[in-house]
Structures are given as C-alpha cells and as structure tokens.
Scaffold this active site. Structure first.
Site, PDB file in Angstrom:
ATOM      1  N   HIS A 356       2.967   0.797   4.428  1.00 26.73           N
ATOM      2  CA  HIS A 356       2.549   1.890   3.451  1.00 26.73           C
ATOM      3  C   HIS A 356       3.008   1.178   2.390  1.00 26.73           C
ATOM      4  O   HIS A 356       3.048   2.935   1.226  1.00 26.73           O
ATOM      5  CB  HIS A 356       2.819   3.092   4.723  1.00 26.73           C
ATOM      6  N   LYS A 545       1.580  16.034  -5.297  1.00 23.47           N
ATOM      7  CA  LYS A 545       2.203  14.973  -3.894  1.00 23.47           C
ATOM      8  C   LYS A 545       3.285  14.368  -4.190  1.00 23.47           C
ATOM      9  O   LYS A 545       3.597  15.282  -5.024  1.00 23.47           O
ATOM     10  CB  LYS A 545       1.296  13.551  -5.095  1.00 23.47           C
ATOM     11  N   ARG A 546       4.458  13.881  -3.478  1.00 27.98           N
ATOM     12  CA  ARG A 546       5.364  14.116  -3.488  1.00 27.98           C
ATOM     13  C   ARG A 546       6.378  13.760  -4.808  1.00 27.98           C
ATOM     14  O   ARG A 546       5.284  13.316  -5.763  1.00 27.98           O
ATOM     15  CB  ARG A 546       5.726  13.399  -2.296  1.00 27.98           C
ATOM     16  N   LYS A 551       5.461   7.663  -8.924  1.00 30.30           N
ATOM     17  CA  LYS A 551       4.029   8.461  -9.070  1.00 30.30           C
ATOM     18  C   LYS A 551       3.900   9.557 -10.644  1.00 30.30           C
ATOM     19  O   LYS A 551       3.279   9.387 -11.590  1.00 30.30           O
ATOM     20  CB  LYS A 551       4.137   9.799  -7.897  1.00 30.30           C
ATOM     21  N   THR A 653      -4.121   9.176  -0.830  1.00 27.34           N
ATOM     22  CA  THR A 653      -5.160  10.178  -0.394  1.00 27.34           C
ATOM     23  C   THR A 653      -5.633  10.831  -0.836  1.00 27.34           C
ATOM     24  O   THR A 653      -6.916  12.371  -0.820  1.00 27.34           O
ATOM     25  CB  THR A 653      -4.830  10.200   1.268  1.00 27.34           C
ATOM     26  N   LYS A 657      -9.336  13.326  -1.776  1.00 26.69           N
ATOM     27  CA  LYS A 657      -9.709  15.065  -1.686  1.00 26.69           C
ATOM     28  C   LYS A 657     -10.159  15.475  -2.645  1.00 26.69           C
ATOM     29  O   LYS A 657     -11.609  16.060  -2.700  1.00 26.69           O
ATOM     30  CB  LYS A 657      -7.876  15.226  -1.058  1.00 26.69           C
TER      31      LYS A 657
END
Ligand code: 26W
Length: 808
Positions: A356, A545-546, A551, A653, A657
């Site tokens: 992952h 998100k985290r 990111k 993911t 959504k």
C-alpha cells in the site's frame, strides 16, 4: 430470502432487549439504551445467519478467504447493518414509535476507529463487498481498547485524546473465551533428535492468551454473514495469589496488566514505522492467534494440513501481518511434523500480499536483535527463508551483489518485511495501475524479473452503498429514478446510464439543487457541533485525508495564500466566494505535520478576522476528521483536492468517495487519479503538475526549488508569508524545508515545481464554476463513471485473479 420485519416486530424486539438484557423500565429508556438495544437485535439476526453461513461453507468445502489487517476502520455500524439486513425502514419506524428520532440514535454510536486512514478503511469496505458477493471470508485484527485518537484543536494546535470506543461500540462484539488461543513470547530453543529427525523445542516462554471478540458482518441483498474476528490480549493468570495473599494487591495484577497492554491501543502512525517492541508484540500476537485459530478449524474440517493451501487463502494487508509466513511454517514443521519443503509449498500457496505504499520510511524493517530475543523460533525460520531465497536470487542474477543486497530478507542486522512477503507469498499486488507499475519497475523490479506472474494489480474501490446511497439519500433517489430502480446497488456500472442525461437541463438543475441542499445540511451540522458558520454560497473546496508532506496540504495552503494576497492587492476584483475545508489527523510524533495543522488554523483565523474576506474567502479546519464526519462531508463537497506528488500516493480512496458524490477533482496524475482520468478525460477533471516520471527525472537532474522561488514573484511572496506566519507563529522550519536542504533534500515533495500549474488548475476550476450547467454536467459524468471504483469490482478481481474463489 430475508424474513420481513414489520415496525411492530422491531419494536417488540427492541423492547425485549431493553427489558431482558438491560433490565430497565420504560421511564429509564434514553438514546443510549435504544442504540444498544437496536445493536443487540441486529446482532442476534446476524449471529443466526452467521452460524448458518459457517455451516454451509463447511459443508461445501469451499476455499475460504482470511483477510488479515492490523487495521479495520469500520466507523459506525447501526445504519449499515440495518440497511444490509433490509430492516432499516422497520427499525426507523420502531424508533419513532418509541418517541425518538432515528438520526439521534445513529449519532449515539461511536466510530469503531480501529485504523489510521486509507489502508484501514479499505479493509472495512472490502469486508462489506466480500460478504455481499457471498465469498466465505473472515477478517482478522486486534480488539484495541483505544482506537485512533480523537483530535481536538486547542489554540490552533492538535491535541490528542483517548478514543474509548468500546463502552458503546462494544455492543456489536461477541466475546468467545472458549475459542481462545495461546501465544508464546521470548524463551529458549532446544534442539532434540527424535526418530532420526531434528526437532526444535521452545521452552521458558511467556504466554499471553488471545480471546476472540467477533463482529458479524451482513452483506447487502444476501443472507450471507461473515465475521470480523478481533483478538483481545489477556494474561493466563488474572492474579498472582501469592502476592495477593501477602497484601501486595497492585503487584498481584501486574502480569495481567502487562499482557493487556498488547491490545491497549492502535499505533497512530501512518506511512512511518515505529520500531517499538510493543508494536512487534502486537504483530506477532495477532498473527499467531489468527494462524492457530484457522489451522485448528481446518483440522476439525479435514483432519490434515496437506490441503491447507487448497482450502485457505490468507491475504495480508501491507506487511504488518507478514509474520504469518514464518508462523505457518512453524506450525507445519514443529507441530505437524512436515519437512521444510512441504511446509514451504503449503505456506507459499496460502499467502498473498498487498502493498500500500512506496514511501521508504513506511517499508517495515525490524532489528534482528529484537526479533531474536522476542521471537526466537520465528527469527530462526525467517533467517532460513532469507538464506534459501538469497541462493535462488544469486543463481538467477549470477551473484550480482547489488541485487542480492536489494532483495535480501535479512541484511545489515535487519529483517525486511516487504522482501519476506515477496519471497513467501504466491501473489503481490499494488492498489492502482500506476502504483503497480512502480512496484514492477522500481521497488520490486528484480523480484518481478525473476517471477513476473506473481505481480498483479487490483485497483482499490470503496463500498458505494455506504458512501453513496446511505450517505447521500437524495442523490440515491435521483439515481434510482433516472436509472430505473436500485439496480446500481449490486451493479455499480449501471451508474453509466446517468450519462444519457448530460443534456437534460432539468436533471442537471436537480443535481445542483441536491448539492446545494447537502451543503446547507452540512453547514447546519457544523454550526451545531462547532459554532462555525460556513458560507453556503461559496465553492466547497475540500481536502480531507491524513496529514502528510507527500499529500501536500501545504501546497493547498500556498494557493490560498496567493489568492488572499491577490484579494488584498485588488479589493474590488471579481472574487468567487470560496470555502476551503481541511480535515486531517497528524501522527502525534510528526512535528512537520503538526506545524502544518497549526499553519492552516492560523491562516483560517486571520482570514476570519479580515473584513475584506467576508462572504468571499473562508478557511475552516474540521476537527477530528473520521469516517462518520466523512459521511456527512462527501455529499456536500464540490471540489476534491487530490494533489500528492506524482508517484507517492499508492491509490487514494477519498478521491473515489468525492467522485461518486459528484465533486470535481483537482489533482495530479497519481494513484487512482490516473484511472479517474482514463474514464473522465481532460474535460471532466482539473489535472495539473508533474507526472511521476517527470518527478523522478527532475530529481535526478538536481531539482532546485530556489530557481522557482527567484523567478516567480507570487510564489516568493507566498513562501515568505509562510515563513512570517500568522497569529504570531512563525514557520521557519517549513520555510527551510521548502528552500534549503538542511533537512535532507530541499522541497522533497516538489511543491514549488508544481505551484504555478496548481494555481492555474484552481483558476480553471473557478471559471468553470460560473457556468452552472457545465459544472453540473461534469458532476453528472463523474457520478456516472464512478462505478469502476466500487469495492465490489475490486473484490471480484481479488477473487478471480488472486484468491481463486467463486463469487456472486
Ligand atoms: C508501519 C507504519 C505504517 C502504517 C500504515 C506504514 C504504512 C501504513 C499504510 C500502508 C498507510 C496507508 O494507509 N496507505 C494507503 O493505503 C490506501 C489503501 O490502499 C491507499 O489508497 C493510499 O494511497 C495509501 O497511502
């Protein structure tokens, strides 16, 4: 199929639980009791069907899937279970008849937050799909007392609070002490010869008891029920009677307390390993209890382990459960008496590994010394696996030293878990097309040359019943109306039929109205829980998100600052109202991530206090982003920020959504965004930035953020502003990380290189927003083409290509 429950049946069942299980009178009934009683009613229904499923599976001698994950981010279950069992309307009616509001009852349920982020939520979505597809599957994890911490923001900074979810969430768990297992730590090994064979005897170990706490999982449109088995750690002795008798009460319970710490708390790190012995204990405790339990069941069923791999497939969610490999080897050799080669054959064919992440700091490595001490037999077996694998590698690559080093399982005093999984598994898969290519060409390049067929791709997916139809009922109704029924619930590609309405002005307008209403609902909710009022006329532009540097929440902040500075320079300019929403938990020890949270809050505060920004610009940090908050937020979102440095986000993911709920994506060609782009084209999303290969190339060429800083005046002003900070808090470290290489490489995630392109993408997005027909059409296309991101599709691919099991 399912028995029909009327409102009256439900009310009777709930009242029965209140009286008999909780022993409370009519007057004492409150929301908490109603929630727990409802949970018990559904639990009974599922337990009954679960037993029937288990019997049928046993009779059918089918291959079973065992999904092992240190994380299952389940969120809430009441609505999910009622929905899947087909009794949601009856339950809601019963709750109302008893004088309560269903929505208030759902709010009583704490999230089962037994996970950090994407990997844990993926496991939860897959459980739903595996069950819905009638796959005989069991999830395994740990029953942490405390899930992912609750986040409070105090003076702009993250504060972590314990998440004691079990007090209420425990209502779903069925504890089964009769099915306990024993796990052994430490001790010594002794070799003995017996009948001409060498045996290893493990002695003087410490024992911890593993007790299963089962959570039943109902599928949609089926009677099939699977189980999530969560292990709880206990000491074999509750009390040292000798100490107790001598009056040393606290010391008498010490052993129990020590054992219990193993499942006390979920490690809150994401993409960063914590090399603590407690974490290794958690992993082995988990793996050993699980393998023993499934070996025991297999033996009950077949009386031999010879066919273990034919009847079982163990999927490991990242490397965290990698010790299933040596543990299964141990049981086959030491307990069942198989030879190394026989054991290896069975083990290898029973295990498959999903990767992952490609971030170096997240690839698990354990010190050999720690393993040797804590798990002497497991260490011995790993060492032997490594020795034999190395021989194979050396033969294949003609003793190329660099390759031997890269592929080693044990090297430089460390055990490399990813290489162990590659060596010991029958399949290795990435979680998006791009990610799998990076595994094949880079991370596991040589292993892939040696065994190309082992490497597969399964692009992630999400539970679209939870994330679309349950979370966004108004959109669900529109979809059902337009696609001619609720067929999309089991056949998500039917969403494609929506494309037929691309030029239907009325449909587009209705879609816009639904979004508007969802924005208002979310705004009302947020006002109630936090006192903050959002401007519903603004674009809801969301990044949740985290918190991690790759990111690039900081890139989002940079664009906002640029836009804020522009507004200051030209106060009378046309300015489209814009609401930027952030939600993110930072690993408690990750200082830079915490600094970024503080920066976002400082900026939010400054903007909120600036009269110039009124009704134009708003920044809000949503406290404690979690599954249940995401369920409220996704339907209200208009813009989805997926802006990771290309090559770093394995899949994502959250992006899926948002897409399913009709938000438009601003993103890089990273992870599953690539596949979103494949189905949407350039016209239905806002792409920007360097591609994965360009990122690598620029790094090889000696990337220099200073050049970008010098050349671009807007960028320079933004970066300087970050350094000077807001609300009296300077950000010298963030500034340094962007421009200088005191901390390794300057601007490791290439924010400066992508900044101009990103601002341009935001500008294109805002321009598009002005044309509401065009916007709603794009939104419709996003929903219509999101069907491939349903977890049902992903799970069917696992079943066909990796597990080789049948499915509906
Ligand atoms: C050992 C510390 C640790 C803990 C968790 C390292 C790595 C992790 C996970 C692998 C982090 C994670 O959740 N990865 C995410 O997995 C999602 C599901 O596949 C992907 O969609 C995300 O892109 C990926 O970041």
């Amino acid at each position: 199929m399912q028995q029909i429950y009327t409102i009256q049946d439900m009310e009777e069942a709930i009242r029965g639980k209140l009286r008999l299980h909780y022993g409370i009178s009519e007057k004492e009934v409150n929301e908490e009791y109603i929630f727990k009683a409802c949970a018990l009613v559904l639990r009974d229904m599922m337990a009954l069907r679960g037993a029937e499923t288990a019997e049928a599976v046993q009779r059918g001698h089918e291959r079973q899937v065992h999904y092992l994950s240190l994380e299952f981010l389940m969120g809430r279950s009441l609505m999910k279970n009622a929905y899947n069992l087909g009794v949601l309307d009856a339950m809601n009616g019963a709750i109302e008849k008893m004088g309560f509001k269903p929505a208030d009852i759902f709010e009583m349920e704490p999230d089962a937050g037994l996970g950090n982020g994407g990997l844990g939520r993926l496991a939860a979505c897959y459980l739903d799909s595996m069950t819905t597809l009638d796959i005989p599957a069991t999830g395994y994890s740990l029953c942490y007392d405390l899930g992912i911490f609750k986040q409070r923001i105090v003076d702009g900074q993250q504060v972590e609070l314990p998440d004691d979810w079990k007090a209420m969430g425990g209502a779903w768990l069925i504890r089964k002490p009769e099915e306990r297992e024993e796990v052994h730590f430490g001790g010594k090994l002794r070799e003995v010869w017996h009948n001409g064979h060498l045996h290893v005897v493990h002695e003087d170990y410490n024992t911890v008891i593993a007790i299963p706490c089962d959570m039943e999982i109902a599928g949609y449109g089926t009677d099939h029920v699977n189980t999530l088995r969560l292990w709880e750690a206990r000491s074999p002795r509750t009390l040292d009677m000798a100490l107790f008798a001598s009056g040393q009460y606290v010391r008498a319970t010490e052993e129990q307390t020590m054992a219990q710490t193993i499942t006390k708390i979920l490690y809150p790190n994401d993409e960063h390993i914590e090399g603590k012995s407690l974490r290794l204990k958690q992993q082995y405790f988990f793996v050993s209890a699980t393998v023993q339990s499934l070996v025991r069941k297999h033996l009950e069923n077949y009386g031999t382990l010879k066919n273990f791999h034919e009847k079982n497939i163990i999927q490991i969610n990242d490397t965290h459960p990698a010790m299933v490999i040596p543990e299964l080897m141990r049981i086959l050799m030491d307990e069942a008496g198989y030879s190394w080669d026989e054991s290896w054959e069975i083990t290898r064919n029973s295990v498959a590994y999903t990767n992952h992440t490609v971030l170096a700091e997240a690839l698990e490595r354990w010190p050999q010394s720690l393993m040797e001490r804590l798990l002497p037999r497991i260490w011995q077996i790993i060492d032997e696996i490594g020795r034999r694998y190395q021989k194979k590698v050396e033969e294949f690559f003609h003793h190329n030293h660099a390759i031997t080093e890269k592929m080693a399982v044990v090297w430089g005093g460390e055990v490399r878990m990813a290489n162990l999984c590659v060596a010991g598994g029958s399949a290795v898969n990435g979680v998006s097309g791009l990610h799998t290519e990076i595994l094949r060409n880079d991370v596991f390049r040589e292993a892939c040359q040696m065994e190309p067929a082992k490497f597969k791709n399964v692009t992630n997916g999400i539970d679209h019943r939870r994330w679309l139809s349950q979370s966004n009922p108004a959109l669900d109704r529109l979809i059902c109306e337009l696609t001619g029924g609720d067929g999309y619930l089991l056949h998500p590609t039917q969403l494609q039929k929506l494309d037929d309405y691309a030029d239907d002005a009325q449909v587009l307008e209705r879609l816009g109205r639904i979004k508007r209403q969802n924005k208002e609902d979310f705004t009302r909710y947020l006002k109630r829980i936090s006192g903050v009022t959002l401007n519903t006329d603004g674009i809801f532009d969301v990044q949740v998100k985290r918190l991690h540097e790759y990111k690039r929440q900081l890139l989002n902040v940079m664009q906002i600052i640029a836009s804020y500075q522009q507004l200051h320079d030209s106060p009378n300019m046309d300015f489209t109202p814009h609401v930027y929403l952030f939600g993110a938990k930072a690993a408690p020890g990750y200082k830079v991530a915490k600094d970024i949270i503080r920066l976002i809050n400082g900026l939010a505060k400054q903007i909120a206090g600036d009269p110039l920004c009124k009704d134009k610009l708003q920044v809000v940090f949503l406290e404690n982003y979690c599954v249940s908050l995401a369920e409220k937020l996704m339907p209200a979102s208009e813009v989805s920020q997926q802006i990771s440095t290309a090559g770093k986000e394995a899949s994502g993911t959250g992006n899926m959504k948002f897409m399913m709920n009709g938000a438009l994506t601003i993103g890089t060609l990273d992870g599953a965004n690539v596949e979103m782009h494949d189905v949407l084209g350039d016209d239905n999303m806002f792409l920007f930035g360097l591609h994965a290969d360009e990122v690598e190339e620029m790094k090889r060429g000696g990337y220099d953020p200073q050049g970008f800083y010098q050349r671009d005046g807007i960028l320079r002003a933004v970066v300087d502003q970050i350094r000077d900070g807001f609300d009296g808090v300077r950000n010298d470290e963030l500034y340094e990380r962007l421009l200088f290489n005191h901390y390794g490489v300057a601007d490791d995630y290439m924010l400066l290189a992508d900044f101009a392109a990103y601002c341009d993408a935001e500008r294109r997005m805002v321009e598009t927003y002005h044309d509401s027909v065009r916007w709603n059409r794009m939104s419709l296309h996003n929903i219509a083409r999101s069907g491939i991101f349903a977890a049902d599709r992903s799970v069917a691919e696992y079943a066909d290509n990796i597990w080789h099991v049948n499915h509906k």
